[in-house]
Write an enzyme that holds these catalytic residues in place. Sequence first.
Site: not given
Ligand SMILES: *Cc1c(COP(=O)(O)O)cnc(C)c1O
Length: 370
Positions: A35, A256
């Site tokens: 994702k 800044y």
């Molecule tokens: C993002 C996600 C993962 C992966 O999590 P990591 O900590 O990056 O391994 C697994 N399961 C679900 C439902 C997620 O949303």
Amino acid sequence: MTPAAYAVLNLNALKHNLQKVRDCAPGAKIMAVIKANGYGHGMLRVAETLASAADAFAVARVQEGIRLRKAGLQNRIAVLEGFTCAEELDDLLAYQLDAVVHTGSQLGLLERHAGQAQIAVWLKLDTGMNRLGFNAKEFPEAHRRLSRCASVRQPVNLMTHLANADDMQDPMTMTQITLFEQTVAGAPGERSIANSAGILGWQAALTDWVRPGVMLYGISPFPDSTGGQLGLQPVMGLHSRLIAVKPLAKGDSVGYGCRWVCGQDTTLGVVAIGYGDGYPRYARPGTPVLVNGQRVPLIGRVSMDMITVDLASQPDAKPGDAVTLWGEGLAVEEIALCSDTIPYTLVCGVTQRVRLVEAGAGDNPLLRTV
Ligand SMILES: *Cc1c(COP(=O)(O)O)cnc(C)c1O
């Protein structure tokens, strides 16, 4: 000349890290989580690299799944947020994407759906994360409804998500695993619990399917270790170069807000990277930066296009010299700690302006810019 700010992606490291998942969870099927543009690494690139090694992919949104299908990916693909309307359900069916089912309105949409096509579903149990999922009391009825649903391929698969698996001291993880096992006991269908922290830290979370995300990219899910310490290899290196070097006198302020004041005469370096590239705005003075492979401290505030570093230890550095913000020799986990964030946000946050290049494509990695 290399571009000002660029990220080098080591795709062999992705494969190595997936093999590490296999070693940790022998016998489990792997749903590689890609994702958010593959955690900033390029979703299609990651998917193509892992297509033959991963059993399935997981994305958050329907559109991400469609993009993978349109690119020709044939693996199973699960959409972790499922669908919110009839149109999205039609898309999932048309593109043969698995849906996570976590709320009552989705059950209604599935029951009202007409047509022959069937969809594979993951029924999600909320075991304490209190984000998505049916609670243990609601679960049996949701399961019954899905089991009778003509548009659902049987058996229904079962999943939950761990809330605090990166804290090895927290008893909550075992409580969640136990509640999941008890609630789904006797139901047919495959089970999935573990994210990266579950895979690396919790034997009891290793069921039919595991769902690694961050560890695939070589990053530790734990706050007190780096991916390297866990046998993972970082996939992304973020690089730039010095664009100015100048003397700085005791008492001069930098950047800044004039918040950093020079304690003794030194040499200042200006690096072409800033929060406009995804370098964290809240990186503290002292955050390490590699100049010609040597650590120097960040000074002053991070601005949109530039950061400033103290070159006291490298008086001979000059414009054009190589700078690494994270990657080989400087763990992104360390930069996250210096910025009060988690490494997930750093790799996800690399912006469009940064050129992504693949390492290992001939002599010059910059030949293959994507
Ligand atoms: C993002 C996600 C993962 C992966 O999590 P990591 O900590 O990056 O391994 C697994 N399961 C679900 C439902 C997620 O949303």
